[in-house]
Design a protein around this motif. Sequence first.
Motif, PDB file in Angstrom:
ATOM      1  N   MET A 249     -42.348   4.208  -6.249  1.00  9.54           N
ATOM      2  CA  MET A 249     -41.736   5.095  -7.247  1.00  9.54           C
ATOM      3  C   MET A 249     -41.586   6.526  -6.725  1.00  9.54           C
ATOM      4  O   MET A 249     -40.665   7.247  -7.114  1.00  9.54           O
ATOM      5  N   TYR A 250     -42.469   6.938  -5.807  1.00 10.43           N
ATOM      6  CA  TYR A 250     -42.405   8.303  -5.281  1.00 10.43           C
ATOM      7  C   TYR A 250     -41.053   8.595  -4.629  1.00 10.43           C
ATOM      8  O   TYR A 250     -40.588   9.739  -4.647  1.00 10.43           O
ATOM      9  N   ALA A 251     -40.433   7.575  -4.058  1.00  6.24           N
ATOM     10  CA  ALA A 251     -39.185   7.771  -3.325  1.00  6.24           C
ATOM     11  C   ALA A 251     -37.942   7.601  -4.193  1.00  6.24           C
ATOM     12  O   ALA A 251     -36.820   7.738  -3.700  1.00  6.24           O
ATOM     13  N   SER A 252     -38.117   7.328  -5.473  1.00  3.92           N
ATOM     14  CA  SER A 252     -36.978   7.069  -6.348  1.00  3.92           C
ATOM     15  C   SER A 252     -36.291   8.367  -6.767  1.00  3.92           C
ATOM     16  O   SER A 252     -36.907   9.439  -6.816  1.00  3.92           O
ATOM     17  N   ASP A 253     -35.015   8.276  -7.098  1.00  2.00           N
ATOM     18  CA  ASP A 253     -34.264   9.439  -7.570  1.00  2.00           C
ATOM     19  C   ASP A 253     -34.844   9.958  -8.877  1.00  2.00           C
ATOM     20  O   ASP A 253     -34.920  11.170  -9.090  1.00  2.00           O
ATOM     21  N   GLY A 254     -35.244   9.033  -9.746  1.00  2.00           N
ATOM     22  CA  GLY A 254     -35.807   9.446 -11.029  1.00  2.00           C
ATOM     23  C   GLY A 254     -37.068  10.262 -10.858  1.00  2.00           C
ATOM     24  O   GLY A 254     -37.280  11.257 -11.563  1.00  2.00           O
ATOM     25  N   PHE A 255     -37.921   9.852  -9.910  1.00  2.00           N
ATOM     26  CA  PHE A 255     -39.162  10.591  -9.655  1.00  2.00           C
ATOM     27  C   PHE A 255     -38.851  11.991  -9.130  1.00  2.00           C
ATOM     28  O   PHE A 255     -39.415  12.982  -9.600  1.00  2.00           O
ATOM     29  N   ARG A 256     -37.917  12.082  -8.181  1.00  2.00           N
ATOM     30  CA  ARG A 256     -37.571  13.382  -7.600  1.00  2.00           C
ATOM     31  C   ARG A 256     -36.936  14.304  -8.647  1.00  2.00           C
ATOM     32  O   ARG A 256     -37.198  15.510  -8.666  1.00  2.00           O
ATOM     33  N   ASP A 257     -36.125  13.737  -9.530  1.00  2.00           N
ATOM     34  CA  ASP A 257     -35.515  14.548 -10.596  1.00  2.00           C
ATOM     35  C   ASP A 257     -36.580  15.102 -11.530  1.00  2.00           C
ATOM     36  O   ASP A 257     -36.530  16.273 -11.929  1.00  2.00           O
ATOM     37  N   LEU A 258     -37.551  14.262 -11.862  1.00  2.00           N
ATOM     38  CA  LEU A 258     -38.639  14.710 -12.735  1.00  2.00           C
ATOM     39  C   LEU A 258     -39.488  15.776 -12.054  1.00  2.00           C
ATOM     40  O   LEU A 258     -39.894  16.760 -12.687  1.00  2.00           O
ATOM     41  N   GLU A 259     -39.737  15.588 -10.764  1.00  6.44           N
ATOM     42  CA  GLU A 259     -40.529  16.581 -10.036  1.00  6.44           C
ATOM     43  C   GLU A 259     -39.827  17.935 -10.040  1.00  6.44           C
ATOM     44  O   GLU A 259     -40.462  18.977 -10.259  1.00  6.44           O
ATOM     45  N   THR A 260     -38.531  17.934  -9.841  1.00  2.00           N
ATOM     46  CA  THR A 260     -37.755  19.180  -9.890  1.00  2.00           C
ATOM     47  C   THR A 260     -37.850  19.813 -11.269  1.00  2.00           C
ATOM     48  O   THR A 260     -38.028  21.028 -11.402  1.00  2.00           O
ATOM     49  N   ARG A 261     -37.759  18.975 -12.302  1.00  2.00           N
ATOM     50  CA  ARG A 261     -37.793  19.499 -13.693  1.00  2.00           C
ATOM     51  C   ARG A 261     -39.150  20.090 -14.038  1.00  2.00           C
ATOM     52  O   ARG A 261     -39.241  21.167 -14.637  1.00  2.00           O
ATOM     53  N   VAL A 262     -40.219  19.399 -13.672  1.00  2.00           N
ATOM     54  CA  VAL A 262     -41.568  19.895 -13.994  1.00  2.00           C
ATOM     55  C   VAL A 262     -41.863  21.174 -13.225  1.00  2.00           C
ATOM     56  O   VAL A 262     -42.407  22.137 -13.775  1.00  2.00           O
ATOM     57  N   ARG A 263     -41.487  21.221 -11.946  1.00  2.31           N
ATOM     58  CA  ARG A 263     -41.741  22.431 -11.148  1.00  2.31           C
ATOM     59  C   ARG A 263     -40.935  23.612 -11.693  1.00  2.31           C
ATOM     60  O   ARG A 263     -41.422  24.743 -11.700  1.00  2.31           O
ATOM     61  N   ALA A 264     -39.730  23.361 -12.171  1.00  4.61           N
ATOM     62  CA  ALA A 264     -38.930  24.435 -12.758  1.00  4.61           C
ATOM     63  C   ALA A 264     -39.599  24.966 -14.024  1.00  4.61           C
ATOM     64  O   ALA A 264     -39.625  26.183 -14.271  1.00  4.61           O
ATOM     65  N   SER A 265     -40.153  24.077 -14.819  1.00  2.44           N
ATOM     66  CA  SER A 265     -40.847  24.492 -16.038  1.00  2.44           C
ATOM     67  C   SER A 265     -42.081  25.323 -15.707  1.00  2.44           C
ATOM     68  O   SER A 265     -42.354  26.346 -16.345  1.00  2.44           O
ATOM     69  N   LEU A 266     -42.824  24.901 -14.675  1.00  2.00           N
ATOM     70  CA  LEU A 266     -44.011  25.655 -14.260  1.00  2.00           C
ATOM     71  C   LEU A 266     -43.625  27.029 -13.720  1.00  2.00           C
ATOM     72  O   LEU A 266     -44.296  28.031 -13.995  1.00  2.00           O
ATOM     73  N   ARG A 267     -42.543  27.080 -12.959  1.00  2.00           N
ATOM     74  CA  ARG A 267     -42.066  28.367 -12.439  1.00  2.00           C
ATOM     75  C   ARG A 267     -41.702  29.319 -13.570  1.00  2.00           C
ATOM     76  O   ARG A 267     -42.041  30.497 -13.555  1.00  2.00           O
ATOM     77  N   GLN A 268     -41.032  28.768 -14.575  1.00  2.00           N
ATOM     78  CA  GLN A 268     -40.616  29.582 -15.724  1.00  2.00           C
ATOM     79  C   GLN A 268     -41.833  30.130 -16.460  1.00  2.00           C
ATOM     80  O   GLN A 268     -41.866  31.303 -16.859  1.00  2.00           O
ATOM     81  N   VAL A 269     -42.847  29.281 -16.613  1.00  2.00           N
ATOM     82  CA  VAL A 269     -44.087  29.705 -17.278  1.00  2.00           C
ATOM     83  C   VAL A 269     -44.763  30.828 -16.504  1.00  2.00           C
ATOM     84  O   VAL A 269     -45.210  31.831 -17.073  1.00  2.00           O
ATOM     85  N   MET A 270     -44.832  30.687 -15.181  1.00  2.27           N
ATOM     86  CA  MET A 270     -45.525  31.679 -14.358  1.00  2.27           C
ATOM     87  C   MET A 270     -44.726  32.984 -14.250  1.00  2.27           C
ATOM     88  O   MET A 270     -45.292  34.073 -14.238  1.00  2.27           O
ATOM     89  N   GLU A 271     -43.405  32.888 -14.206  1.00  7.23           N
ATOM     90  CA  GLU A 271     -42.588  34.089 -14.173  1.00  7.23           C
ATOM     91  C   GLU A 271     -42.688  34.863 -15.481  1.00  7.23           C
ATOM     92  O   GLU A 271     -42.736  36.087 -15.497  1.00  7.23           O
ATOM     93  N   ALA A 272     -42.729  34.141 -16.591  1.00  7.62           N
ATOM     94  CA  ALA A 272     -42.863  34.790 -17.897  1.00  7.62           C
ATOM     95  C   ALA A 272     -44.189  35.521 -18.019  1.00  7.62           C
ATOM     96  O   ALA A 272     -44.279  36.586 -18.634  1.00  7.62           O
TER      97      ALA A 272
END
Length: 275
Positions: A249-272
């Motif tokens: 599952m780590y190599a799937s497109d769905g996993f990579r899309d979710l990883e991008t989404r979660v990291r973006a959310s964390l970045r937004q939280v930390m920037e705020a």
Amino acid sequence: MSVSSFAHANAVHPDDVGVQVSNVVKSFGADDTRTTVLNGVSLSIKKGEFVSLIGPSGCGKSTLLKVVAGLSEADSGSVTIKGKSVREASRHKAIGLVPQSPALLPWRTILENVSLPIKINPSANAGRALRDPREILESFGLGHAINKYPAQLSGGMQQRAAIARAFVFDPEILLMDEPFSALDEMNRDQQRMGLLDFWQSNRKSVLFVTHSVPEAIMLSDRIVVMAAHPGRIAEVIDVDLPRPRSEAMYASDGFRDLETRVRASLRQVMEAARV
């Protein structure tokens, strides 16, 4: 991948709720230096659902876990486990806790450590579907180690024994506070997949604290992103990857899309937090 709003993610039918956290506020310190660690946190966890808490240090993840476990009392708000108060749920062994360190008794064998919850307050076990400690240890790949002492096992095997101990009295919910944080990445991934395999065959409600984005995605049905100062829920992200899951599952497109989404959310939280 779908992203749920906070209100939608908490809209769970009462009969399906395993854990209900309602408007929890928690502060520490004296009046003049009091710091609010959790501010109005509300979250529902369904029966059999795996929910991870992730966020920057100081956002109150571990504090929230301790409030749900009954190890710390909220200033206001409430927590119920299948409709019962935390105190009542604890009395009936409805809560299983896996801390960061295994906390195994060094003078007891692995089998004796895992059997311990059955022997403590046996009256609370009346009518419960207790699991055979030997069977649980076999399921966790520790059948060969039942007569060994904690010091004779690696850190990963000790943590696996601690998780097995939490499963043995068949709790309503498992609370896990970064149980693999002290392990190297290879060992951590092995233990993570072992937990996933066992959980997929048991489906307990789980509240899991982690700093690892891949870990949260691989294990969870939903990821709760928390913000700090004060600690609060910033976003709840649905993990719609199919189960059962494997390392592929780590190599799937769905996993990579979710990883991008979660990291973006964390970045937004930390920037705020820096504004």
